[in-house]
Design an enzyme around this catalytic site. Structure first.
Site, PDB file in Angstrom:
ATOM      1  N   SER A  13      40.433  38.255  42.435  1.00 32.30           N
ATOM      2  CA  SER A  13      39.285  38.638  42.180  1.00 32.30           C
ATOM      3  C   SER A  13      39.010  37.999  40.633  1.00 32.30           C
ATOM      4  CB  SER A  13      39.004  40.016  42.028  1.00 32.30           C
ATOM      5  OG  SER A  13      39.725  40.692  41.462  1.00 32.30           O
ATOM      6  N   GLU A  88      43.405  46.502  36.141  1.00 36.92           N
ATOM      7  CA  GLU A  88      44.704  46.013  36.811  1.00 36.92           C
ATOM      8  C   GLU A  88      45.955  47.059  36.819  1.00 36.92           C
ATOM      9  OE1 GLU A  88      44.251  43.430  38.763  1.00 36.92           O
ATOM     10  OE2 GLU A  88      42.556  42.690  37.861  1.00 36.92           O
TER      11      GLU A  88
END
Length: 177
Positions: A13, A88
């Site tokens: 992404s 993340e």
């Protein structure tokens, strides 16, 4: 970590939704890893009760991953690092690493990358059909899992670095939906 010139490796992404100011984009190659739907997503593209799958860099001798080197706009390094960590490292399934990237133009740069922790409970290895079954139905805080797959595959193809597994998954997930 020295962030005087900060590069980030995008392979999922981050290719299409970096969420930080990008000064430069370059097709990049990372040796020793492969792009894989080997991380169960319990936040962004699935839930604890119904996990989805997201891509991760899976260490693999003899393999390599093509993606995008993203140079962070000067002056935004610290804010970018904090934002990436919040995004993340939402669970401890990813490990933050500095890796050596080979850019398409021949330059070599050190880049921040998020690599799967093979010892983490979210790590998995499913065959492509099993991946398709999960991706077709999972939904998380950032939306449907199939959207993550289709946007990633489309952007990689636009860059000329398509991934045959992702292309197969897109077709199979569309048929399942």
């Amino acid at each position: 970590m020295d962030v005087s010139e900060m590069w980030v490796f995008g392979y999922g992404s981050l290719v299409w939704n970096p969420e930080f100011p990008v000064a430069e984009r370059a097709v990049a190659h990372l040796a020793g890893f492969r792009r894989s739907f080997c991380m169960r997503s319990i936040h962004h593209r699935g839930s604890v009760d119904d996990p989805g799958l997201v891509l991760a860099l899976d260490p693999a001798d003899g393999h390599s991953c093509k993606g995008l080197g993203l140079r962070v706009e000067a002056g935004h390094e610290d804010a970018t690092l904090q934002a990436l960590r919040a995004r993340e490292l939402i669970s401890s399934a990813y490990l933050e690493r500095l890796v050596d990237l080979s850019l398409e133009d021949g330059r070599q740069v050190r880049a921040l990358a998020y690599v799967i922790d093979p010892a983490h409970e979210q790590y998995c290895h499913l065959d492509l059909e099993e991946q398709a079954q999960v991706i077709a139905q999972a939904v998380g805080g950032r939306g449907p899992n199939h959207e993550y797959l289709s946007k990633t595959a489309a952007h990689l193809n636009e860059l000329g670095i398509g991934d045959s597994d992702l292309d197969w998954l897109c077709q199979r997930v569309a048929a399942l939906r």
